[in-house]
Scaffold this motif. Structure first.
Motif, PDB file in Angstrom:
ATOM      1  N   ARG A   1      -4.815   6.045   7.009  1.00  0.00           N
ATOM      2  CA  ARG A   1      -3.639   5.683   6.230  1.00  0.00           C
ATOM      3  C   ARG A   1      -3.103   4.328   6.700  1.00  0.00           C
ATOM      4  O   ARG A   1      -3.383   3.894   7.818  1.00  0.00           O
ATOM      5  N   PRO A   2      -2.309   3.650   5.852  1.00  0.00           N
ATOM      6  CA  PRO A   2      -1.819   2.319   6.216  1.00  0.00           C
ATOM      7  C   PRO A   2      -1.120   2.258   7.565  1.00  0.00           C
ATOM      8  O   PRO A   2      -1.250   1.259   8.279  1.00  0.00           O
ATOM      9  N   THR A   3      -0.377   3.303   7.931  1.00  0.00           N
ATOM     10  CA  THR A   3       0.341   3.283   9.200  1.00  0.00           C
ATOM     11  C   THR A   3      -0.601   3.291  10.405  1.00  0.00           C
ATOM     12  O   THR A   3      -0.185   3.000  11.522  1.00  0.00           O
ATOM     13  N   GLU A   4      -1.858   3.626  10.176  1.00  0.00           N
ATOM     14  CA  GLU A   4      -2.851   3.642  11.249  1.00  0.00           C
ATOM     15  C   GLU A   4      -3.644   2.332  11.324  1.00  0.00           C
ATOM     16  O   GLU A   4      -4.561   2.225  12.132  1.00  0.00           O
TER      17      GLU A   4
ATOM     18  N   LEU B   1       0.844  -1.193   0.000  1.00  0.00           N
ATOM     19  CA  LEU B   1       0.000   0.000   0.000  1.00  0.00           C
ATOM     20  C   LEU B   1       0.882   1.248   0.000  1.00  0.00           C
ATOM     21  O   LEU B   1       1.992   1.243   0.550  1.00  0.00           O
ATOM     22  N   LEU B   2       0.390   2.333  -0.583  1.00  0.00           N
ATOM     23  CA  LEU B   2       1.133   3.592  -0.574  1.00  0.00           C
ATOM     24  C   LEU B   2       0.851   4.318   0.744  1.00  0.00           C
ATOM     25  O   LEU B   2      -0.305   4.648   1.040  1.00  0.00           O
ATOM     26  N   PRO B   3       1.885   4.576   1.552  1.00  0.00           N
ATOM     27  CA  PRO B   3       1.678   5.105   2.900  1.00  0.00           C
ATOM     28  C   PRO B   3       1.072   6.496   2.944  1.00  0.00           C
ATOM     29  O   PRO B   3       0.434   6.866   3.926  1.00  0.00           O
ATOM     30  N   GLU B   4       1.244   7.278   1.877  1.00  0.00           N
ATOM     31  CA  GLU B   4       0.736   8.650   1.885  1.00  0.00           C
ATOM     32  C   GLU B   4      -0.740   8.725   1.484  1.00  0.00           C
ATOM     33  O   GLU B   4      -1.346   9.800   1.591  1.00  0.00           O
ATOM     34  N   LEU B   5      -1.307   7.621   1.041  1.00  0.00           N
ATOM     35  CA  LEU B   5      -2.696   7.600   0.600  1.00  0.00           C
ATOM     36  C   LEU B   5      -3.606   6.989   1.659  1.00  0.00           C
ATOM     37  O   LEU B   5      -3.190   6.117   2.427  1.00  0.00           O
TER      38      LEU B   5
ATOM     39  N   GLN C   1      -5.884  -5.417   8.696  1.00  0.00           N
ATOM     40  CA  GLN C   1      -6.678  -4.342   8.079  1.00  0.00           C
ATOM     41  C   GLN C   1      -6.041  -3.870   6.771  1.00  0.00           C
ATOM     42  O   GLN C   1      -6.739  -3.591   5.788  1.00  0.00           O
ATOM     43  N   GLN C   2      -4.704  -3.771   6.768  1.00  0.00           N
ATOM     44  CA  GLN C   2      -4.015  -3.395   5.536  1.00  0.00           C
ATOM     45  C   GLN C   2      -4.244  -4.428   4.434  1.00  0.00           C
ATOM     46  O   GLN C   2      -4.451  -4.072   3.272  1.00  0.00           O
ATOM     47  N   GLN C   3      -4.239  -5.709   4.812  1.00  0.00           N
ATOM     48  CA  GLN C   3      -4.439  -6.742   3.804  1.00  0.00           C
ATOM     49  C   GLN C   3      -5.865  -6.721   3.256  1.00  0.00           C
ATOM     50  O   GLN C   3      -6.100  -7.010   2.085  1.00  0.00           O
ATOM     51  N   ARG C   4      -6.835  -6.336   4.086  1.00  0.00           N
ATOM     52  CA  ARG C   4      -8.204  -6.163   3.600  1.00  0.00           C
ATOM     53  C   ARG C   4      -8.258  -5.063   2.537  1.00  0.00           C
ATOM     54  O   ARG C   4      -8.930  -5.204   1.510  1.00  0.00           O
ATOM     55  N   ILE C   5      -7.572  -3.964   2.802  1.00  0.00           N
ATOM     56  CA  ILE C   5      -7.509  -2.876   1.828  1.00  0.00           C
ATOM     57  C   ILE C   5      -6.841  -3.371   0.542  1.00  0.00           C
ATOM     58  O   ILE C   5      -7.280  -3.063  -0.571  1.00  0.00           O
TER      59      ILE C   5
END
Length: 242
Positions: A140-143, A98-102, A148-152
């Protein structure tokens, strides 16, 4: 009869030349059926990654053909192969990518933005509901946790309505609870969302969610399992390696 989504015929992949030549795939014939979750397993060096890369159009086979919904990937030039991957193939990786800034929403919609395509709001809402990612869309991914990131990442893979989604060790960085959630979501993608999913994994628990397990050994299809438990599946790569 099941409808084919991806068909490999006489697939070979050779790396190097002469004394350093390695035959990663040896005359592989394989059909991936629409609407099913297929797991590809095998011991280290069996050709799992090479097979996925060839099936997904990430690499060209040394011989043989791969068709995706009737389109011969091996007959396409690089530009058209890139277009087909973008439009008809989804990817889920172990590292999420994932792109961390998005935000979560922007990560999901990124493939459409790159392709210059409009968002199908009904399809987006259906994916969000099926994967339960509504609360994560503005974060954002860092949150987010790994699960949850893998769901996104799964939602991003599905947003273009791909012919097939390839998941490369999708639970490799997750704990057991998050792994179960992700595997159930991939399983649900073939049901309520009507997608075709191929999971490349060494994990018998992950393979246990599949309709079909394809076993590789020494670059060849060595067998298949249907409706097997993770305990049954666990011993197969060991047999092949032995």
């Amino acid at each position: 009869m099941p409808t084919p989504a991806v068909v490999a015929t006489g697939l070979r992949k050779v790396y190097g030349r002469g004394p350093t030549e390695v035959h990663a795939l040896r005359d592989v014939d394989l059909t991936i059926h629409k609407g099913q979750l297929t797991a590809i397993m095998g011991p280290s060096g069996s050709g799992k990654s090479s097979l996925m890369h060839c099936l997904a159009g990430l690499d060209r086979p040394s011989a043989g053909t791969v068709t995706v919904e009737g389109t011969d990937l091996t007959g396409l030039d690089e530009r058209r192969r890139t277009d087909l991957r973008r439009d008809r193939i989804g990817f889920v990786f172990q590292q999420y990518n994932l792109l961390p800034e998005l935000s979560g929403r922007d990560n999901v919609l990124l493939p459409l933005e790159i392709a210059g395509r409009r968002t199908d709001r009904a399809w987006f809402d259906r994916i969000v509901a099926a994967l339960g990612i509504g609360p994560h869309l503005d974060r954002r991914p860092t949150e987010l946790s790994g699960g949850q990131q893998q769901r996104i990442a799964i939602a991003r893979a599905l947003i273009t309505r791909p012919a097939v989604v390839f998941a490369d060790e999708p639970t490799g960085n997750l704990d057991s609870a998050a792994s179960r959630d992700v595997l159930e979501l991939l399983r649900r993608s073939t049901g309520s969302l009507g997608r075709t999913v191929v999971v490349v994994t060494h994990d018998p628990v992950a393979a246990g969610y599949a309709d079909r397990v394809v076993l590789l050994a020494d670059g060849r299809v060595a067998g298949e399992l249907h409706g097997s438990t993770s305990q049954d599946i666990a011993v197969e790569p060991e047999k092949l390696a032995g």
